[in-house]
Design an enzyme around this catalytic site. Structure first.
Site, PDB file in Angstrom:
ATOM      1  CB  CYS A  81      30.458  51.339  42.931  1.00  0.00           C
ATOM      2  SG  CYS A  81      29.616  50.306  44.147  1.00  0.00           S
ATOM      3  CB  CYS A  84      32.496  51.271  47.404  1.00  0.00           C
ATOM      4  SG  CYS A  84      33.036  50.656  45.792  1.00  0.00           S
ATOM      5  CB  CYS A 129      31.404  46.932  42.821  1.00  0.00           C
ATOM      6  SG  CYS A 129      32.693  48.083  43.354  1.00  0.00           S
ATOM      7  CB  CYS A 132      31.980  47.452  47.767  1.00  0.00           C
ATOM      8  SG  CYS A 132      30.637  47.659  46.569  1.00  0.00           S
ATOM      9  CB  CYS A 152      22.342  44.200  31.213  1.00  0.00           C
ATOM     10  SG  CYS A 152      20.625  44.613  31.452  1.00  0.00           S
TER      11      CYS A 152
HETATM   12 FE    FE Z   1      31.421  49.173  44.990  1.00  0.00          FE
END
Ligand code: FE
Length: 163
Positions: A81, A84, A129, A132, A152
């Site tokens: 990510c 984060c 995610c 976060c 995607c």
């Molecule tokens: Fe994240």
């Protein structure tokens, strides 16, 4: 002799208590998600992210197809990510979808969460995610084997690290 015995018994008692609390801690951490959630204010995210990252990750935007930095990336590694550092996808599950966005058939377990997205007059499944809450993209059921899924994902939401 009696004193030695007392010290010995106390020692055993202490060790068994220590083990117990360690066990309790392990059991507790197993019940919790792998990583603690990250909660930040919009102002904090604005400071940390680029304007394009903020637009996609926090305002659920979409980068223009065929413009992202990873849709043609074929290197071996892990996609984290961008907000984060949570590990989300491995290059092993990446495939050529032709969509212009990096596409994967499977996430890293525990890395993502999904939500129903009814925007734009469509019922889609949004991918976020798990750590976060940042917007990553959507998942569709027209992917390849073994899952038949196509995650995607916006390149701008990802941070690739070579293995
Ligand atoms: Fe994240």
């Amino acid at each position: 002799m009696r004193k030695t015995l007392a010290v010995f018994l106390f020692g055993i008692l202490f060790l068994s208590c220590a083990n117990k609390s360690e066990f309790a801690q392990n059991a507790k951490s197993k019940d919790k998600p792998m990583k603690d959630k990250i909660m930040k204010s919009d102002e904090e995210w604005k400071k940390e992210l680029t304007p394009e990252q903020y637009r996609v990750l926090r305002e659920k935007g979409t980068e223009r197809a065929f413009t992202g930095k990873y849709y043609q990336n074929h290197e071996d590694g892990i996609y984290y990510c961008a907000a984060c550092d949570n590990p989300l996808f491995t290059s092993k599950t990446k495939f050529e979808s032709g969509s212009g966005w990096p596409s994967f058939y499977e996430p890293i377990p525990g890395g993502i969460e999904s939500e129903t997205d009814n925007s734009l007059g469509m019922a889609r499944t949004e991918i976020l995610c798990a750590r976060c809450g940042g917007h990553l993209g959507h998942v569709f059921d027209d992917g390849p084997k073994p899952t038949g899924l196509r995650y995607c994902i916006n390149s701008v939401s990802l941070d690739f690290k070579k293995e």
